[in-house]
Design a protein around this motif. Sequence first.
Motif, PDB file in Angstrom:
ATOM      1  N   MET A 160     -14.340  23.689 -12.296  1.00  0.00           N
ATOM      2  CA  MET A 160     -13.148  22.880 -12.577  1.00  0.00           C
ATOM      3  C   MET A 160     -11.977  23.265 -11.671  1.00  0.00           C
ATOM      4  O   MET A 160     -11.199  22.399 -11.266  1.00  0.00           O
ATOM      5  N   LYS A 161     -11.855  24.533 -11.323  1.00  0.00           N
ATOM      6  CA  LYS A 161     -10.789  24.954 -10.406  1.00  0.00           C
ATOM      7  C   LYS A 161     -11.041  24.432  -8.998  1.00  0.00           C
ATOM      8  O   LYS A 161     -10.115  23.930  -8.350  1.00  0.00           O
ATOM      9  N   VAL A 162     -12.273  24.518  -8.518  1.00  0.00           N
ATOM     10  CA  VAL A 162     -12.617  24.009  -7.194  1.00  0.00           C
ATOM     11  C   VAL A 162     -12.297  22.515  -7.106  1.00  0.00           C
ATOM     12  O   VAL A 162     -11.820  22.025  -6.091  1.00  0.00           O
ATOM     13  N   GLN A 163     -12.535  21.805  -8.199  1.00  0.00           N
ATOM     14  CA  GLN A 163     -12.310  20.358  -8.232  1.00  0.00           C
ATOM     15  C   GLN A 163     -10.887  19.986  -8.673  1.00  0.00           C
ATOM     16  O   GLN A 163     -10.562  18.811  -8.811  1.00  0.00           O
ATOM     17  N   GLY A 164     -10.043  20.992  -8.911  1.00  0.00           N
ATOM     18  CA  GLY A 164      -8.656  20.743  -9.281  1.00  0.00           C
ATOM     19  C   GLY A 164      -8.472  20.203 -10.690  1.00  0.00           C
ATOM     20  O   GLY A 164      -7.464  19.563 -10.987  1.00  0.00           O
ATOM     21  N   LYS A 165      -9.415  20.475 -11.576  1.00  0.00           N
ATOM     22  CA  LYS A 165      -9.370  19.912 -12.929  1.00  0.00           C
ATOM     23  C   LYS A 165      -9.073  20.936 -14.030  1.00  0.00           C
ATOM     24  O   LYS A 165      -8.866  20.542 -15.173  1.00  0.00           O
ATOM     25  N   TRP A 166      -9.062  22.214 -13.710  1.00  0.00           N
ATOM     26  CA  TRP A 166      -8.897  23.245 -14.748  1.00  0.00           C
ATOM     27  C   TRP A 166      -7.514  23.163 -15.389  1.00  0.00           C
ATOM     28  O   TRP A 166      -7.372  22.894 -16.565  1.00  0.00           O
ATOM     29  N   MET A 167      -6.478  23.373 -14.622  1.00  0.00           N
ATOM     30  CA  MET A 167      -5.125  23.333 -15.182  1.00  0.00           C
ATOM     31  C   MET A 167      -4.703  21.898 -15.507  1.00  0.00           C
ATOM     32  O   MET A 167      -3.905  21.682 -16.408  1.00  0.00           O
ATOM     33  N   GLU A 168      -5.281  20.934 -14.800  1.00  0.00           N
ATOM     34  CA  GLU A 168      -5.025  19.528 -15.115  1.00  0.00           C
ATOM     35  C   GLU A 168      -5.428  19.231 -16.565  1.00  0.00           C
ATOM     36  O   GLU A 168      -4.729  18.535 -17.289  1.00  0.00           O
ATOM     37  N   TYR A 169      -6.554  19.796 -16.989  1.00  0.00           N
ATOM     38  CA  TYR A 169      -7.004  19.607 -18.371  1.00  0.00           C
ATOM     39  C   TYR A 169      -5.966  20.168 -19.347  1.00  0.00           C
ATOM     40  O   TYR A 169      -5.584  19.515 -20.307  1.00  0.00           O
ATOM     41  N   PHE A 170      -5.496  21.370 -19.087  1.00  0.00           N
ATOM     42  CA  PHE A 170      -4.561  22.010 -20.010  1.00  0.00           C
ATOM     43  C   PHE A 170      -3.181  21.369 -19.949  1.00  0.00           C
ATOM     44  O   PHE A 170      -2.506  21.273 -20.968  1.00  0.00           O
ATOM     45  N   ASP A 171      -2.768  20.914 -18.779  1.00  0.00           N
ATOM     46  CA  ASP A 171      -1.488  20.224 -18.664  1.00  0.00           C
ATOM     47  C   ASP A 171      -1.516  18.933 -19.476  1.00  0.00           C
ATOM     48  O   ASP A 171      -0.522  18.563 -20.088  1.00  0.00           O
ATOM     49  N   GLY A 172      -2.655  18.270 -19.497  1.00  0.00           N
ATOM     50  CA  GLY A 172      -2.807  17.039 -20.244  1.00  0.00           C
ATOM     51  C   GLY A 172      -2.848  17.245 -21.743  1.00  0.00           C
ATOM     52  O   GLY A 172      -2.662  16.304 -22.527  1.00  0.00           O
ATOM     53  N   LYS A 173      -3.085  18.467 -22.177  1.00  0.00           N
ATOM     54  CA  LYS A 173      -3.145  18.788 -23.608  1.00  0.00           C
ATOM     55  C   LYS A 173      -1.758  19.046 -24.192  1.00  0.00           C
ATOM     56  O   LYS A 173      -1.621  19.256 -25.378  1.00  0.00           O
TER      57      LYS A 173
END
Length: 175
Positions: A160-173
């Motif tokens: 998820m970090k490589v794809q730029g989705k890790w913190m994006e997930y938590f920011d969206g929460k």
Amino acid sequence: MAKSYKELMNDITTFIFDVDGVLTDGSVFISNEGDMLRTMNIKDGYAMKAAVESGYNVCIISGGYNEGVRVRLHNLGIKDIHLGVPNKVKTFDEYTALYNINHEQVLYMGDDIPDYHVMKLVGLASCPQDASPEIKTISNYISHKNGGKGAVRDVIEQVMKVQGKWMEYFDGKNN
């Protein structure tokens, strides 16, 4: 030149995990009634839930069968749970065909010989630090964590970090 495991992570859309030795540490506690009890890591569960909610396919393929395991994984949002599987390659082929998933897009984490043949078919084969030597030999990525001790979280977080989705997930929460 072969791609590095980080480069392979760019293409991952699907996570497939074994249970015993991957989501658990491989220990089984046997109750007086004969029930076989396992423990799972909360951080692994949190990462699997994040992956599901971020749109990744998450699938479980295990030779073992335990209804408590099914309930736990279902509660994390995982719909494709295959327990008591005698032939992991057959189940893998059926699953990927059903959802039209390219094998190169699959990360499979296994830890022992029953995972060997299916791991040879995927884009990114991975394992916990305490996997068998045969599995380590064919793995593109060996987690620094042991099975049941955060190896699943490690690999999901990295993808998820490589794809730029890790913190994006938590920011969206809205945490």
